[in-house]
Design an enzyme around this catalytic site. Sequence first.
Site, mmCIF file in Angstrom:
data_model
loop_
_atom_site.group_PDB
_atom_site.id
_atom_site.type_symbol
_atom_site.label_atom_id
_atom_site.label_comp_id
_atom_site.label_asym_id
_atom_site.label_seq_id
_atom_site.Cartn_x
_atom_site.Cartn_y
_atom_site.Cartn_z
ATOM 1 N N GLU A 12 0.823 -1.347 -0.057
ATOM 2 C CA GLU A 12 0.146 -0.038 0.344
ATOM 3 C C GLU A 12 0.945 1.421 -0.041
ATOM 4 O O GLU A 12 0.084 2.647 0.035
ATOM 5 C CB GLU A 12 -0.928 -0.328 1.081
ATOM 6 C CG GLU A 12 -2.011 -1.053 1.431
ATOM 7 C CD GLU A 12 -2.443 -1.247 2.430
ATOM 8 O OE1 GLU A 12 -3.712 -1.319 2.806
ATOM 9 O OE2 GLU A 12 -1.977 -1.370 3.485
ATOM 10 N N ASP A 196 -12.184 -4.550 -2.623
ATOM 11 C CA ASP A 196 -12.905 -6.127 -2.513
ATOM 12 C C ASP A 196 -14.411 -5.725 -2.031
ATOM 13 O O ASP A 196 -14.371 -4.108 -1.669
ATOM 14 C CB ASP A 196 -12.197 -7.011 -2.071
ATOM 15 C CG ASP A 196 -12.546 -7.098 -0.251
ATOM 16 O OD1 ASP A 196 -13.189 -6.503 0.696
ATOM 17 O OD2 ASP A 196 -11.233 -6.167 0.028
HETATM 18 N N1 ADE Z 1 -9.261 -4.177 4.062
HETATM 19 C C1 ADE Z 1 -9.805 -4.543 2.916
HETATM 20 N N2 ADE Z 1 -10.665 -5.515 2.181
HETATM 21 C C2 ADE Z 1 -11.163 -6.040 3.581
HETATM 22 C C3 ADE Z 1 -11.982 -6.373 4.054
HETATM 23 N N3 ADE Z 1 -12.926 -6.713 3.182
HETATM 24 N N4 ADE Z 1 -12.209 -6.008 5.658
HETATM 25 C C4 ADE Z 1 -11.087 -5.873 5.933
HETATM 26 N N5 ADE Z 1 -10.591 -5.322 6.023
HETATM 27 C C5 ADE Z 1 -10.471 -4.678 4.611
#
Ligand code: ADE
Length: 228
Positions: A12, A196
């Site tokens: 990141e 996501d």
């Molecule tokens: N960081 C990136 N995606 C995530 C997720 N689904 N839950 C928690 N932290 C995250």
Amino acid sequence: MRLGIISALAEEQQGVLEALQSPARRVHGMREYTTGTLWEIDAVCVLSRIGKVAAAMTATILVEKFGVTHIVFTGVAGSGDKDVHIGDIVVADSLVQHDIDASPLFPRFEVPLTGLTRFATDLALTERLAAAAARTTRVHRGLIASGDQFIGRRQQLVALKTALPDLLAVEMEGAAVAQVCVELGIPFAVIRTISDNANDDAAVDFLHFIETVASRYAYQVLENFCKA
Ligand code: ADE
């Protein structure tokens, strides 16, 4: 301004660390803090690792040991809203610790004895970050929720969204940094690229995204932020 830049994972922050001029590294409390100049801004970059305690400790050390005056957390997050898509950016207006619950002693989500549920980010930093991000991709502003859980099942997200209908993104550090900064009086902002959809595909999407896109976005946004 002495700017502290925190990310959880190396992916990141990769390009940003390489852009740091006259870097000097110092290890403290199992983390490497790199001081230097980032597009003419005095900066300290560090990886917090994952989770609220790790992030809170890192933010505290940045302020107390490295003398930062402002903090930006940059990283990825899961989407918390159907209109927030993978590759979009969410800049937090406020953050909540979604797994804190001392009820019935205190209302759910309230950090006990602070009277606070949502921690507001610094408006000037947030606007500057959002403007920088808008040059890279679609930007949303609003509520980010943090907790010590990777949200990787649809039902987890549905439960969170029911309790926090204005939720835009979920991650694991931002609200901890927010609490530290509010308590220490340090202006802060949190920017997250959506990796996501916090659903059953989240883990696969997350791993793919941090390998391919995360550092590129962080670099572009921070370059535009620092040069603004
Ligand atoms: N960081 C990136 N995606 C995530 C997720 N689904 N839950 C928690 N932290 C995250």
